[in-house]
Design an enzyme around this catalytic site. Structure first.
Site, PDB file in Angstrom:
ATOM      1  CG  HIS A   1      -0.410  64.034  69.857  1.00  0.00           C
ATOM      2  ND1 HIS A   1       0.918  64.132  70.172  1.00  0.00           N
ATOM      3  CD2 HIS A   1      -0.717  65.185  69.194  1.00  0.00           C
ATOM      4  CE1 HIS A   1       1.395  65.275  69.722  1.00  0.00           C
ATOM      5  NE2 HIS A   1       0.427  65.934  69.129  1.00  0.00           N
ATOM      6  N   GLY A   2      -3.068  61.065  72.336  1.00  0.00           N
ATOM      7  CA  GLY A   2      -4.294  60.293  72.490  1.00  0.00           C
ATOM      8  C   GLY A   2      -4.011  58.953  73.120  1.00  0.00           C
TER       9      GLY A   2
END
Lengths: 540, 58
Positions: A346-347
């Site tokens: 996700h990041g």
């Protein structure tokens, strides 16, 4: 290009018109050109990257298929068999490593640079000075191409499926390139499987004018979720998360709840628009959400939230690691690994990793609860039944059974309690997801217990700048959102059926009219405030 | 006949709403203020649509 950018309003009708006019056998070429134009509109060089990832994965899959064919022919010779097995593994490794290397370079270089930087900084501050400078430059200079995580996973699933012989290799490069770059789902998913999307893209007569209206209606629902709900709530959420030191308990709770709605409407709104656009073109994308906040457990939540990613992780990481087949401790280990990777996907930041680990911990608790507590209670209940005789025992067993089934029972009150508890857990984890840093998230969590009085509520209203008009509009927006969800649930948005019925035709037209008008006004409002944000999942 | 009257009423309401929105915008109303009547109408029509649909399905 984004679905919410003004040029998309011209792009989509042009594509639909050209699709209608072009011969069916060349439609793939038109869609491929449109997809690359959509992707390269503002940053042309990212198209090269997309093409590179597509070509390498297709080439490796082709080589694997060729080796597999040779395997079958020369299976009698064991030395040759080993050689070809190694050859097959080599192409698999290349097909996986090349897209992952790209992803690592663009997404994680800065993050891992900072980790190396801090490690070197601890060992020898002076010697790492040059490295520190380099890593900071890297994280600043490298622009993350939109959707790289999504199409990388699509190419990986293709190569792995070919290796596992679940799929036959697509010899037509154009169709495969269209599968990877198909514009409705290119930038933020759903992460389509080749087995679902490729055959649909190859159908020559897929474009039917009667698909336009249902697709358009689904698109409108998506735009409403994004522009009216998500972007409207974003300003309250942003105001809270921008000042983690100032926000008090009610503010943290409200911000977490509003962010839960915002991210759901943002992402499921994108998926609705994508499904609507694809539906207009006669292509059915996989379902990505199934009303996740109604889940009765975290396990169920992950069967309802971002389904394409969850199933990807299950098929390509969790099951190959052993899944639940090798004992409970190994299962827990696998769950934690998957959620660690999910957080990182996700990041490239620690707060995303922590968010993944929190969900991993939730699921671990769920597994342990199901394995030990439920079994223990059932065991005690059956022992009581055996020792006390059937007359009294039956009564006791029933009460114990009630205890066993209380939490997992089907009664509406327990179901509601389970849903509420799951929602609280999910909202708590969202704080870590949305915060800028881990320390910001921890600051907000530490404030959760403070300010549960009139002063705290007033401070929250002041911080979020909530006016009575905002309050009324938020209530109305959430009511409409709920009604639209009901429409989706009952499949009433199937405009073809509704249009055939004279009674509902007029009301449906009115709904569409006001939906369009509301979306336009909300969009203009956000544009005038420079607040029309991109989709949250574009950054992943 | 009943259906025609309902259609005409819906059309005139829509016309009135659009004219009203433009007038309000010219008179200095903010876009956020314009959103409220639209949301009310949308919610109303959605509820009506759902109820009508339910009745039709029965």
């Amino acid at each position: 290009m984004s679905f919410t950018s003004p040029d998309f309003l011209l792009f989509l009708p042009a594509v639909l018109l050209l699709c209608r006019l072009s011969p069916a056998r060349f439609r793939w070429l038109l869609l491929l050109a449109a997809s690359y134009f959509f992707y390269m509109r503002h940053t042309p060089w990212v198209g090269l990257l997309l093409f590179g990832a597509t070509f390498v994965s297709w080439f490796c899959a082709g080589k694997i298929t060729a080796v597999q064919t040779d395997d079958a022919m020369r299976v009698t010779n064991s030395a040759a068999f080993k050689h070809f097995q190694a050859n097959k593994r080599f192409w698999l490794a290349l097909g996986i490593a090349a897209p992952l290397a790209c992803l690592f370079f663009f997404k994680y270089m800065g993050f891992f640079g900072q980790i190396v930087d801090s490690v070197f900084g601890l060992i020898a501050k002076e010697s790492s000075a040059s490295l520190r400078g380099r890593s900071v430059d890297l994280s600043r200079d490298i622009l993350l191409p939109a959707g790289i995580s999504f199409y990388t996973f699509q190419t990986l699933s293709y190569v792995i499926d070919i290796y596992r012989k679940k799929l036959t290799h697509e010899t037509h490069f154009g169709y495969y390139a269209l599968y990877v770059s198909f514009f409705p789902q290119l930038v933020a998913g759903p992460i389509e499987r080749p087995g679902n999307l490729l055959p649909q893209l190859k159908q020559e007569n897929a474009f039917y004018p009667e698909n336009l209206l249902p697709g358009f209606f689904q698109m409108l629902i998506g735009f409403f979720k994004k522009l009216v709900v998500a972007d409207y709530l974003a300003r309250f959420v942003d105001a809270s998360f921008a000042a983690p030191e100032l926000v008090q308990g009610p503010g943290v709770a409200l911000a977490a709840c509003l962010f839960a709605i915002q991210i759901y409407c943002d992402f499921s709104g994108y998926c609705d628009i994508a499904a609507g656009v694809a539906g207009m073109l006669g292509i059915r994308l996989m379902k990505n959400f199934d009303r996740p906040y109604l889940a009765g457990s975290i396990r169920e939540f992950w069967h309802r939230w971002h389904l394409s990613l969850t199933s990807w992780f299950t098929d390509y990481i969790y099951i190959p690691l052993g899944g639940s087949r090798k004992g409970i401790w190994r299962q827990i280990c696998n769950v934690l690994v998957v959620f660690f990777i999910s957080g990182l996907w996700h990041g490239a930041a620690w707060h995303y990793v922590l968010w993944g680990c929190i969900h991993g911990t939730y699921l671990t608790a769920d597994i342990l609860y199901r394995k030990f507590i439920t079994r223990h209670v059932t065991h005690v209940a059956s022992n009581l039944h055996k020792t006390r005789g059937s007359a009294i025992g039956s009564h006791k067993t029933n009460s114990d059974d009630k205890r066993t089934t209380f939490w997992h029972g089907g009664k509406s009150i327990t179901r509601l309690a389970r849903r509420l508890w799951t929602l609280i857990l999910v909202c708590f984890a969202w704080i870590f997801f949305r915060a800028q840093t881990v320390s910001d998230a921890l600051t907000m969590v530490s404030h959760l217990g403070n300010g549960w009085n009139i002063n705290g509520i007033t401070a929250t209203i002041n911080l979020m700048q909530i006016t009575p008009l905002d309050l009324g509009q938020t209530v109305l927006i959430l009511l409409i959102f709920k009604l639209l969800e009901k429409l989706e649930k009952n499949k009433m948005h199937d405009a073809r059926n509704a249009l055939r019925q004279k009674k509902t035709y007029l009301l449906q037209t009115a709904v569409i009219f006001y939906l369009i008008l509301t979306i336009i006004v909300a969009w203009l409002m956000l544009l005038s405030q420079n607040a029309a944000g991109t989709f949250l999942y574009f950054q992943f | 006949m009943k259906h025609k009257i309902f259609a005409l009423a819906t059309f005139f309401i829509a016309l009135l709403v659009v004219t009203g929105l433009f007038a309000a915008l010219v008179m200095g109303a903010t876009l956020q203020e314009l959103l409220t009547p639209l949301l009310v109408l949308l919610a109303g029509y959605l509820i009506a649509f759902l109820c009508q649909k339910k009745e039709t399905e029965k």
